[in-house]
Design an enzyme around this catalytic site. Structure first.
Site, short mmCIF file in Angstrom:
data_model
loop_
_atom_site.label_atom_id
_atom_site.label_comp_id
_atom_site.label_asym_id
_atom_site.label_seq_id
_atom_site.Cartn_x
_atom_site.Cartn_y
_atom_site.Cartn_z
N CYS A 1 -15.30 -4.17 3.20
CA CYS A 1 -14.36 -4.88 3.29
C CYS A 1 -13.10 -5.41 4.92
O CYS A 1 -13.73 -5.05 5.35
CB CYS A 1 -12.92 -4.72 2.01
SG CYS A 1 -12.58 -3.63 2.90
N ARG B 1 -4.12 -6.20 -6.72
CA ARG B 1 -4.31 -5.41 -6.90
C ARG B 1 -3.55 -4.37 -7.32
O ARG B 1 -3.90 -3.39 -8.09
CB ARG B 1 -5.79 -5.31 -5.53
CG ARG B 1 -6.51 -6.71 -5.99
CD ARG B 1 -7.46 -6.28 -4.56
NE ARG B 1 -8.77 -5.76 -5.37
CZ ARG B 1 -9.54 -4.98 -4.38
NH1 ARG B 1 -9.99 -5.14 -3.47
NH2 ARG B 1 -10.33 -3.94 -5.09
N ASP C 1 -2.67 3.90 4.07
CA ASP C 1 -2.40 2.66 3.29
C ASP C 1 -0.62 1.91 3.73
O ASP C 1 -0.48 1.15 2.95
CB ASP C 1 -2.41 3.11 1.71
CG ASP C 1 -3.42 3.14 1.50
OD1 ASP C 1 -4.74 2.63 2.42
OD2 ASP C 1 -4.03 3.88 0.81
N ARG D 1 -16.49 0.47 5.64
CA ARG D 1 -16.90 1.28 4.49
C ARG D 1 -17.48 2.05 3.72
O ARG D 1 -17.92 1.20 2.35
CB ARG D 1 -15.65 0.89 3.57
CG ARG D 1 -13.90 0.91 4.05
CD ARG D 1 -12.91 -0.13 3.31
NE ARG D 1 -12.66 0.96 2.58
CZ ARG D 1 -11.71 0.66 1.29
NH1 ARG D 1 -11.93 0.16 1.08
NH2 ARG D 1 -11.35 1.49 0.63
N LYS E 1 -1.90 4.10 -8.71
CA LYS E 1 -3.58 2.82 -8.91
C LYS E 1 -4.94 4.51 -7.79
O LYS E 1 -5.33 4.42 -9.00
CB LYS E 1 -3.56 2.30 -7.38
CG LYS E 1 -5.16 1.06 -7.75
CD LYS E 1 -5.23 0.10 -5.94
CE LYS E 1 -5.05 0.28 -5.65
NZ LYS E 1 -6.10 0.94 -4.72
N ASN E 2 -4.54 4.84 -7.16
CA ASN E 2 -6.04 5.40 -6.39
C ASN E 2 -6.37 6.33 -7.57
O ASN E 2 -7.00 6.73 -7.62
CB ASN E 2 -5.46 5.38 -4.89
CG ASN E 2 -6.05 4.31 -4.37
OD1 ASN E 2 -6.17 3.68 -5.03
ND2 ASN E 2 -5.87 5.01 -2.98
N ARG F 1 -14.47 -1.94 -4.92
CA ARG F 1 -15.44 -0.64 -3.94
C ARG F 1 -15.33 0.78 -5.07
O ARG F 1 -15.72 1.56 -5.42
CB ARG F 1 -14.88 -0.85 -2.52
CG ARG F 1 -15.75 0.59 -1.67
CD ARG F 1 -14.79 0.82 -0.60
NE ARG F 1 -14.75 2.42 0.07
CZ ARG F 1 -16.23 2.24 0.49
NH1 ARG F 1 -17.36 1.75 0.64
NH2 ARG F 1 -16.49 3.51 0.96
N1 EPU Z 1 -16.35 7.25 5.05
C1 EPU Z 1 -17.36 7.00 5.61
N2 EPU Z 1 -18.36 7.15 4.76
C2 EPU Z 1 -18.43 7.62 3.52
C3 EPU Z 1 -16.55 7.73 3.06
C4 EPU Z 1 -16.54 6.96 4.12
O1 EPU Z 1 -17.42 7.08 6.79
O2 EPU Z 1 -19.22 7.84 2.42
C5 EPU Z 1 -15.15 6.47 6.26
C6 EPU Z 1 -14.83 5.41 5.96
O3 EPU Z 1 -15.08 4.27 6.14
C7 EPU Z 1 -13.09 5.69 6.25
C8 EPU Z 1 -12.84 6.90 6.30
O4 EPU Z 1 -13.60 7.42 5.85
O5 EPU Z 1 -13.03 4.88 7.39
C9 EPU Z 1 -11.53 7.44 5.19
O6 EPU Z 1 -12.24 6.81 3.88
P1 EPU Z 1 -11.78 7.10 1.90
O7 EPU Z 1 -13.56 7.32 1.44
O8 EPU Z 1 -11.18 8.25 2.39
O9 EPU Z 1 -10.80 6.44 1.45
P2 EPU Z 1 -11.83 5.14 0.02
O10 EPU Z 1 -12.31 7.17 -0.51
O11 EPU Z 1 -12.55 4.58 0.00
C10 EPU Z 1 -9.19 5.63 -0.68
C11 EPU Z 1 -8.11 4.77 -0.59
C12 EPU Z 1 -7.73 4.04 0.21
C13 EPU Z 1 -6.92 4.28 0.82
C14 EPU Z 1 -8.24 5.93 1.64
C15 EPU Z 1 -7.62 6.88 2.60
C16 EPU Z 1 -9.19 4.37 -3.78
C17 EPU Z 1 -9.38 2.66 -4.76
N3 EPU Z 1 -9.56 3.60 -2.22
O12 EPU Z 1 -10.06 5.01 -0.02
O13 EPU Z 1 -7.31 2.59 -0.50
O14 EPU Z 1 -7.23 3.78 1.95
O15 EPU Z 1 -8.98 6.67 0.37
O16 EPU Z 1 -6.57 7.51 2.11
O17 EPU Z 1 -8.60 5.33 -3.71
C18 EPU Z 1 -5.11 0.58 -0.39
O18 EPU Z 1 -4.96 1.56 -1.80
O19 EPU Z 1 -4.98 -0.04 0.25
C19 EPU Z 1 -6.76 1.72 0.13
C20 EPU Z 1 -7.56 0.87 0.75
#
Ligand code: EPU
Length: 417
Positions: free
Chosen positions: A116, A397, A304, A121, A22-23, A92
């Site tokens: 969420c 999802r 995850d 986030r 997915k990601n 997101r």
């Molecule tokens: N964060 C910030 N500022 C930012 C970006 C992130 O503070 O600008 C914080 C977030 O709030 C969080 C941490 O940094 O506390 C990590 O966030 P990250 O950016 O790594 O996560 P993401 O890219 O938003 C992806 C996956 C998530 C997975 C995370 C961590 C996708 C679409 N989503 O999210 O997947 O948990 O990386 O590995 O790629 C899921 O599949 O269930 C899921 C939530």
């Protein structure tokens, strides 16, 4: 409203095929906006988040075809540089179209994505990185408006190894003028997959998988064909399902290298794990041993997977601990496990203390997010009696036909729509 019903007690046996990630797919589909020409993606999972991304690309004016596990995207002529709020609010990951649109057209408008149930986030790393690449960005009435004549390569040091920010900035930098270095970047397999995809389009990317990525911008990217990596969270979830039932399951089409931390912890619980090439074989223990887990960015234990693992540990022979270091509030689902008889308390907001009990009991429960839903399915497989899971739209999802796959392994699981 859909519900999933699981009657616990069946031992899972057999083999299951893992779908595409997915990601990785979501980031790559947003990256397809960079290409002038047709992009063909294979091994795309059949999940609702992918449908949302296809809808978003269509609304921006890309021409898409989606059938089976293949998505074809032609974003040569984008007509609309504003992402619609009704799509962005649903997912997101939609936010990641901002960088590619900006890099190709010099301007874009994308709504601020919502928070969420797993934490606030924010997107500050994304915005700060795009600003360093030369974009002017302001937010008004809930929408980010960004413009830049041409993005310029630069050095970006991320405060945290954010997966999304790393991917977003890689796509923006691919068409920037000059060299961009992203330091303290995420190292997830999904980052490596995006880099490989971008190279197929003609991008110059190196260093992916390490702590810094270097991108030499090019003037134009072309179409291309690419196969998405297997979903490591789905593979990990299936492994945990096998373990909690004391079953024996062969997980096909996965990448064991992407699962090392998860499989290592599974072995600590007493499961027997064997891997060959793209096959993972899991034999569950009689009763899991308790373990301590701390989530971290890759290659640490993935956040995850903490929920499905927590479900397994509810029936361990002793006290386990899970410390969540990536999100500030990813423990809401624990209440639902407690409704099934689990004994879980939260210590200092970050650590779930799980006192194992011999058996869970089925109950009506509600999935509050995708991985919480997975945890409830895992728990239901081992519970006494029936577990009725609501909030199935969250499970849809990210898990491709999970009910069918578990049913084929022998689970007593059905879905009502
Ligand atoms: N964060 C910030 N500022 C930012 C970006 C992130 O503070 O600008 C914080 C977030 O709030 C969080 C941490 O940094 O506390 C990590 O966030 P990250 O950016 O790594 O996560 P993401 O890219 O938003 C992806 C996956 C998530 C997975 C995370 C961590 C996708 C679409 N989503 O999210 O997947 O948990 O990386 O590995 O790629 C899921 O599949 O269930 C899921 C939530």
């Amino acid at each position: 409203m859909s519900v999933i019903r699981v009657t616990g007690g069946r031992v899972l046996n057999g083999s299951v095929q893992v779908s595409g990630s997915k990601n990785a797919a979501l980031a790559i589909m947003a990256g397809a906006l960079l290409a002038q020409g047709e992009v063909t993606l294979h091994n795309v999972p059949a999940i609702s988040d992918i449908k949302v991304m296809v809808e978003l690309l269509n609304r921006l004016g890309a021409v898409t075809r989606y059938s089976g596990t293949t998505v074809v995207i032609d974003a040569t002529d984008i007509l609309q540089l504003e992402a619609p709020y009704d799509v962005v609010r649903r997912m997101r990951a939609s936010f990641s179209v901002l960088g590619p649109l900006l890099a190709r057209y010099g301007r874009a408008r994308v709504p601020v994505p919502g928070g969420c149930d797993i934490g606030a986030r924010p997107v500050n790393y994304h915005i700060e990185g795009l600003r360093k690449l030369g974009a002017h960005i302001h937010t008004e009435h809930g929408v980010y408006t960004a413009d830049a004549e041409r993005l310029r390569g630069t050095n970006i040091l991320l405060d945290f190894q954010s997966a999304g920010a790393t991917q977003h900035l890689m796509t923006a930098a691919a068409l920037a003028e000059g060299k961009t270095v992203i330091e303290n970047c995420a190292t997830e397999p999904e980052i490596v997959d995006l880099a490989q995809f971008l190279r197929v389009l003609g991008a110059k990317v190196k260093g992916e998988g390490g702590s810094s990525i270097e991108i030499e911008g090019v003037a134009r990217l072309t179409g291309g064909e690419y196969t998405i990596i297997p979903d490591r969270m789905e593979a990990g979830t299936m492994a945990v399902c096998a373990a909690i039932t004391g079953g024996e399951v062969t997980i096909l089409g996965s990448n064991p290298n992407h699962l090392r931390t998860v499989l290592g912890k599974l072995e600590e619980t007493g499961a027997t794990v064997t891997v060959t090439d793209d096959v993972v074989h899991v034999k569950g223990p009689k009763r899991p041993k308790p373990v301590k887990i701390k989530t971290y960015p890759h290659p640490g234990f993935p956040t995850d997977m903490q929920q499905p693992f927590a479900a397994l540990l509810t029936v361990a022979d002793g006290v386990s601990e899970i410390t969540e270091n990536v999100y500030e509030s990813r423990f809401r689902y624990l209440n639902e496990l407690n409704r099934m008889g689990a004994e879980i308390s939260i210590s200092q907001q970050k650590t779930a203390v799980i006192t194992g009990i011999p058996k869970l009991t089925g109950a009506p429960v509600n999935a509050t997010d995708l991985r919480a839903g997975a945890a409830l399915i895992v728990a239901g497989l081992a519970a006494d009696g029936e577990t009725e899971i609501q909030g199935v739209e969250f499970i849809d999802r990210g898990y491709d036909r999970i009910v069918d796959k578990l049913h084929d392994l022998g689970a007593a699981i059905t879905r009502e729509d």
